[in-house]
Scaffold this active site. Structure first.
Site, mmCIF file in Angstrom:
data_model
loop_
_atom_site.group_PDB
_atom_site.id
_atom_site.type_symbol
_atom_site.label_atom_id
_atom_site.label_comp_id
_atom_site.label_asym_id
_atom_site.label_seq_id
_atom_site.Cartn_x
_atom_site.Cartn_y
_atom_site.Cartn_z
ATOM 1 N N ARG A 21 31.692 57.571 74.197
ATOM 2 C CA ARG A 21 30.283 57.677 74.080
ATOM 3 C C ARG A 21 29.552 56.162 74.337
ATOM 4 N NH1 ARG A 21 29.960 59.959 68.123
ATOM 5 N NH2 ARG A 21 30.905 62.365 68.684
ATOM 6 N N ARG A 25 23.488 56.291 72.244
ATOM 7 C CA ARG A 25 22.055 56.045 71.350
ATOM 8 C C ARG A 25 22.088 54.362 70.937
ATOM 9 N NH1 ARG A 25 22.012 60.521 67.174
ATOM 10 N NH2 ARG A 25 24.012 60.519 67.351
ATOM 11 N N ARG A 34 15.827 58.421 77.404
ATOM 12 C CA ARG A 34 15.773 59.557 76.515
ATOM 13 C C ARG A 34 14.392 60.210 76.220
ATOM 14 N NH1 ARG A 34 15.473 63.765 74.941
ATOM 15 N NH2 ARG A 34 16.614 64.961 73.486
ATOM 16 N N ASP A 71 27.865 66.508 77.969
ATOM 17 C CA ASP A 71 28.403 67.174 76.731
ATOM 18 C C ASP A 71 29.129 68.360 76.818
ATOM 19 O OD1 ASP A 71 27.843 68.734 74.157
ATOM 20 O OD2 ASP A 71 27.208 66.739 73.818
ATOM 21 N N TYR A 147 32.704 75.883 67.710
ATOM 22 C CA TYR A 147 31.074 75.849 67.690
ATOM 23 C C TYR A 147 30.506 77.282 68.238
ATOM 24 C CZ TYR A 147 31.099 70.774 67.785
ATOM 25 O OH TYR A 147 31.263 69.546 67.307
#
Length: 345
Positions: A21, A25, A34, A71, A147
């Site tokens: 990552r 962020r 973003r 992702d 998921y």
């Protein structure tokens, strides 16, 4: 490329550095970009944005590899399930609860659907300097199934484990379809310009030993085998997060090029048991939120432990969004100073 040389075991002294990552962020430049996109998936499917974000940590930190910004849930999205990302909640995926819902999944169009991802890879590889590796990735079948069956990360994916035991035929069909989808997706990534692959089995630790073999090791083994039929020289990193001692069996069976270890793994013990394996990891990401002395101390312990082995530096999991970028700069300086000191000894 330093990372590729390490994965191929042709460079023992240098320590490649990249961070899971690393485009994310915690970087102000990421947060600024973003805001221009209404949804996270819109962001992931816009090639210019993907290229810009992928390169941000390279430009800021001069890391040894970029990992394409994407992702793991683009595969369920491409197969036909509704996937959304809610702020402060994470991903929510349309749940597979019956065979009728499973039948709507369509493998046939996955390559065309994910063309924006492959275009972004091509564009990023051109923009990236020749000495930097570009890493592609995917989620492993079990992790994606978690998921797709449970819908989101709740109650340790109770619904996925329940289906595994209570509806084994449907569960196996989901695993088999995901395995084929991943093979197609990864081959297209490599064709577009990826230099190495990482397979994230982020929820492997939820599987008991027999099920770990059936639903983590065996599907990953098939993925690795099928990729190498067309791309025999592509390095593949496996990450069976939370697998404990089972990761040794995972490494031997799957024939991966390198094993990523999480922060809960005693990596030195693993290195002693499989000394010829390239290991990647495994500093606790939350150490980057603490004081500098503690961080430097822990980095040096890890580096000294891994001196005799094939080693790639990374965190044990993705970097926290609360991380100060200056801490990442400190981490990189410590590792590179260690490497330079070793060369000068």
């Amino acid at each position: 490329m330093l990372l590729i040389n390490k994965l191929n075991k042709t460079n023992q002294s240098d320590i490649p550095i990249w961070i899971m990552r690393q485009a994310g962020r915690y970087l102000p430049e990421y947060r600024q970009l973003r805001t221009k996109f209404p949804s996270f998936l819109d962001f992931c499917y816009t090639k210019d944005a993907v290229t810009e974000v992928t390169l941000q940590p390279i430009q800021r930190f001069d890391l040894d590899a970029a990992i394409i910004f994407s992702d793991i849930l683009i595969i369920p999205d491409a197969l036909g399930l509704d996937v959304i990302f809610k702020e402060n909640e994470g991903p929510i995926v349309e749940k597979i609860t019956t065979d009728k819902i499973f039948q709507k999944l369509n493998l046939e169009h996955i390559i065309s659907y994910l063309q924006p991802v492959y275009q972004a890879i091509k564009q990023t590889r051109v923009a990236l300097s020749d000495d930097k590796a570009l890493i592609g990735f995917c989620g492993a079948p079990w992790t994606l199934a978690c998921y797709m069956i449970s819908g989101q990360n709740i109650q340790n994916f109770y619904d996925a484990k329940k289906m595994l035991y209570c509806e084994p035929v449907l569960f196996q069909k989901i695993i088999d379809l995901l395995t084929e989808a991943i093979i197609l997706c990864l081959k297209q990534q490599i064709k577009a310009g990826i230099n190495a692959i990482q397979i994230f089995d982020s929820w492997a630790g939820l599987l008991p030993p027999d099920e770990f073999m059936r639903f983590s090791i065996l599907p990953t083994t098939k993925i690795v085998k099928m990729i190498r039929q067309d791309y025999p020289n592509i390095p593949i990193i496996g990450f069976p997060r939370g697998g404990g001692e089972k990761i040794i069996s995972y490494t031997k069976h799957t024939q991966i090029s390198a094993l990523q270890c999480d922060e809960f793994t005693q990596m030195l013990d693993i290195a002693k048991k499989i000394p010829d394996t390239v290991l990647q990891g495994n500093l606790d990401p939350l150490l980057l939120l603490g004081d500098d002395k503690q961080l430097i101390h822990k980095i040096n312990i890890l580096l000294n432990q891994m001196k005799p082995y094939h080693f790639i530096f990374n965190l044990g999991h993705g970097i926290s969004k609360h991380t100060d970028p200056d801490k990442v700069k400190l981490l990189i300086d410590v590792i590179r100073n260690f490497t330079n000191d070793r060369k000068n000894q």
